[in-house]
Write a protein that holds these residues in place. Structure first.
Motif, PDB file in Angstrom:
ATOM      1  N   HIS A  78     -28.826  29.340 -14.620  1.00 47.07           N
ATOM      2  CA  HIS A  78     -29.526  30.256 -15.524  1.00 47.07           C
ATOM      3  C   HIS A  78     -29.799  29.590 -16.869  1.00 47.07           C
ATOM      4  O   HIS A  78     -29.205  29.963 -17.883  1.00 47.07           O
ATOM      5  CB  HIS A  78     -28.712  31.544 -15.720  1.00 47.07           C
ATOM      6  CG  HIS A  78     -28.478  32.265 -14.438  1.00 47.07           C
ATOM      7  ND1 HIS A  78     -27.324  32.135 -13.715  1.00 47.07           N
ATOM      8  CD2 HIS A  78     -29.282  33.088 -13.727  1.00 47.07           C
ATOM      9  CE1 HIS A  78     -27.409  32.871 -12.611  1.00 47.07           C
ATOM     10  NE2 HIS A  78     -28.593  33.454 -12.605  1.00 47.07           N
ATOM     11  N   PRO A  79     -30.713  28.621 -16.916  1.00 50.16           N
ATOM     12  CA  PRO A  79     -31.033  27.986 -18.200  1.00 50.16           C
ATOM     13  C   PRO A  79     -31.777  28.962 -19.107  1.00 50.16           C
ATOM     14  O   PRO A  79     -32.358  29.941 -18.625  1.00 50.16           O
ATOM     15  CB  PRO A  79     -31.942  26.828 -17.794  1.00 50.16           C
ATOM     16  CG  PRO A  79     -32.551  27.253 -16.508  1.00 50.16           C
ATOM     17  CD  PRO A  79     -31.497  28.088 -15.816  1.00 50.16           C
ATOM     18  N   PRO A  80     -31.766  28.718 -20.405  1.00 51.49           N
ATOM     19  CA  PRO A  80     -32.552  29.564 -21.301  1.00 51.49           C
ATOM     20  C   PRO A  80     -34.023  29.506 -20.897  1.00 51.49           C
ATOM     21  O   PRO A  80     -34.525  28.456 -20.497  1.00 51.49           O
ATOM     22  CB  PRO A  80     -32.345  28.931 -22.683  1.00 51.49           C
ATOM     23  CG  PRO A  80     -31.108  28.116 -22.548  1.00 51.49           C
ATOM     24  CD  PRO A  80     -31.032  27.676 -21.117  1.00 51.49           C
ATOM     25  N   GLY A  81     -34.717  30.632 -21.002  1.00 54.20           N
ATOM     26  CA  GLY A  81     -36.131  30.667 -20.660  1.00 54.20           C
ATOM     27  C   GLY A  81     -36.989  29.969 -21.696  1.00 54.20           C
ATOM     28  O   GLY A  81     -36.535  29.677 -22.808  1.00 54.20           O
ATOM     29  N   ASN A  82     -38.234  29.721 -21.370  1.00 56.30           N
ATOM     30  CA  ASN A  82     -39.147  29.066 -22.302  1.00 56.30           C
ATOM     31  C   ASN A  82     -39.447  29.925 -23.518  1.00 56.30           C
ATOM     32  O   ASN A  82     -39.860  29.418 -24.551  1.00 56.30           O
ATOM     33  CB  ASN A  82     -40.453  28.689 -21.597  1.00 56.30           C
ATOM     34  CG  ASN A  82     -40.249  27.549 -20.631  1.00 56.30           C
ATOM     35  OD1 ASN A  82     -39.343  26.745 -20.787  1.00 56.30           O
ATOM     36  ND2 ASN A  82     -41.081  27.479 -19.622  1.00 56.30           N
ATOM     37  N   ASP A  83     -39.269  31.231 -23.408  1.00 60.47           N
ATOM     38  CA  ASP A  83     -39.507  32.125 -24.535  1.00 60.47           C
ATOM     39  C   ASP A  83     -38.238  32.393 -25.330  1.00 60.47           C
ATOM     40  O   ASP A  83     -38.254  33.174 -26.285  1.00 60.47           O
ATOM     41  CB  ASP A  83     -40.079  33.462 -24.047  1.00 60.47           C
ATOM     42  CG  ASP A  83     -41.444  33.291 -23.410  1.00 60.47           C
ATOM     43  OD1 ASP A  83     -42.169  32.357 -23.807  1.00 60.47           O
ATOM     44  OD2 ASP A  83     -41.774  34.084 -22.513  1.00 60.47           O
ATOM     45  N   ASP A  84     -37.126  31.750 -24.959  1.00 59.36           N
ATOM     46  CA  ASP A  84     -35.854  31.954 -25.642  1.00 59.36           C
ATOM     47  C   ASP A  84     -35.922  31.316 -27.023  1.00 59.36           C
ATOM     48  O   ASP A  84     -36.077  30.109 -27.144  1.00 59.36           O
ATOM     49  CB  ASP A  84     -34.717  31.345 -24.827  1.00 59.36           C
ATOM     50  CG  ASP A  84     -33.354  31.550 -25.463  1.00 59.36           C
ATOM     51  OD1 ASP A  84     -33.272  32.247 -26.487  1.00 59.36           O
ATOM     52  OD2 ASP A  84     -32.387  31.009 -24.936  1.00 59.36           O
ATOM     53  N   THR A  85     -35.821  32.136 -28.057  1.00 56.03           N
ATOM     54  CA  THR A  85     -35.857  31.614 -29.426  1.00 56.03           C
ATOM     55  C   THR A  85     -34.459  31.421 -29.995  1.00 56.03           C
ATOM     56  O   THR A  85     -34.306  31.054 -31.146  1.00 56.03           O
ATOM     57  CB  THR A  85     -36.652  32.562 -30.342  1.00 56.03           C
ATOM     58  OG1 THR A  85     -36.013  33.842 -30.318  1.00 56.03           O
ATOM     59  CG2 THR A  85     -38.092  32.670 -29.896  1.00 56.03           C
ATOM     60  N   ALA A  86     -33.432  31.679 -29.189  1.00 53.38           N
ATOM     61  CA  ALA A  86     -32.056  31.537 -29.666  1.00 53.38           C
ATOM     62  C   ALA A  86     -31.410  30.254 -29.154  1.00 53.38           C
ATOM     63  O   ALA A  86     -30.207  30.144 -29.096  1.00 53.38           O
ATOM     64  CB  ALA A  86     -31.219  32.745 -29.229  1.00 53.38           C
ATOM     65  N   GLY A  87     -32.219  29.279 -28.802  1.00 56.70           N
ATOM     66  CA  GLY A  87     -31.679  28.019 -28.290  1.00 56.70           C
ATOM     67  C   GLY A  87     -30.710  27.364 -29.240  1.00 56.70           C
ATOM     68  O   GLY A  87     -29.758  26.708 -28.829  1.00 56.70           O
ATOM     69  N   GLU A  88     -30.931  27.559 -30.539  1.00 59.09           N
ATOM     70  CA  GLU A  88     -30.033  26.956 -31.516  1.00 59.09           C
ATOM     71  C   GLU A  88     -28.641  27.551 -31.460  1.00 59.09           C
ATOM     72  O   GLU A  88     -27.711  27.013 -32.006  1.00 59.09           O
ATOM     73  CB  GLU A  88     -30.606  27.088 -32.933  1.00 59.09           C
ATOM     74  CG  GLU A  88     -30.716  28.509 -33.430  1.00 59.09           C
ATOM     75  CD  GLU A  88     -32.034  29.185 -33.088  1.00 59.09           C
ATOM     76  OE1 GLU A  88     -32.275  30.280 -33.612  1.00 59.09           O
ATOM     77  OE2 GLU A  88     -32.815  28.633 -32.301  1.00 59.09           O
TER      78      GLU A  88
END
Length: 110
Positions: A78-88
């Motif tokens: 379950h990697p972060p999605g491309n629209d995930d803005t909380a990657g940081e």
């Protein structure tokens, strides 16, 4: 390594370091940030995150992190999605420097 959750070990490579000290958001107190690639998620996609856990694991200044390999445990299914803005805000459980590659894997073949 504990197995109390479904996370699996993967390689993380620091591909660039940003020392500008500009916070990513109002909760960010890290003065340096890194771009990393998580091999188990994608060989192309990079994530921008705080440098502190990587510098602590490597026991070095953040400026010396570029090119270093680390191991961590992540949910590879379950990697972060491309629209995930909380990657940081990604967390890096059991983050540690990866052991050196044996010499036969470091050779450049003609």
């Amino acid at each position: 390594m504990t197995t109390d959750h479904p996370y699996r070990a993967t390689v993380v490579r620091v591909i660039a370091v940003d020392l500008d000290g500009v916070p990513m958001d109002c909760e960010d107190d890290d003065e340096a940030h890194v771009w990393v690639r998580v091999l188990g998620w994608s060989p192309r996609r990079a994530f921008y995150t705080g440098a502190r856990p990587f510098a602590e694991a490597a026991r070095c200044h953040p400026a010396a992190l570029a090119g270093r390999l680390f191991l961590t445990r992540l949910d590879l299914d379950h990697p972060p999605g491309n629209d995930d803005t909380a990657g940081e805000r990604l967390e890096w459980p059991d983050l540690r420097l990866a052991p050196p590659l044996p010499a036969e894997f470091r050779r450049v073949r003609p």
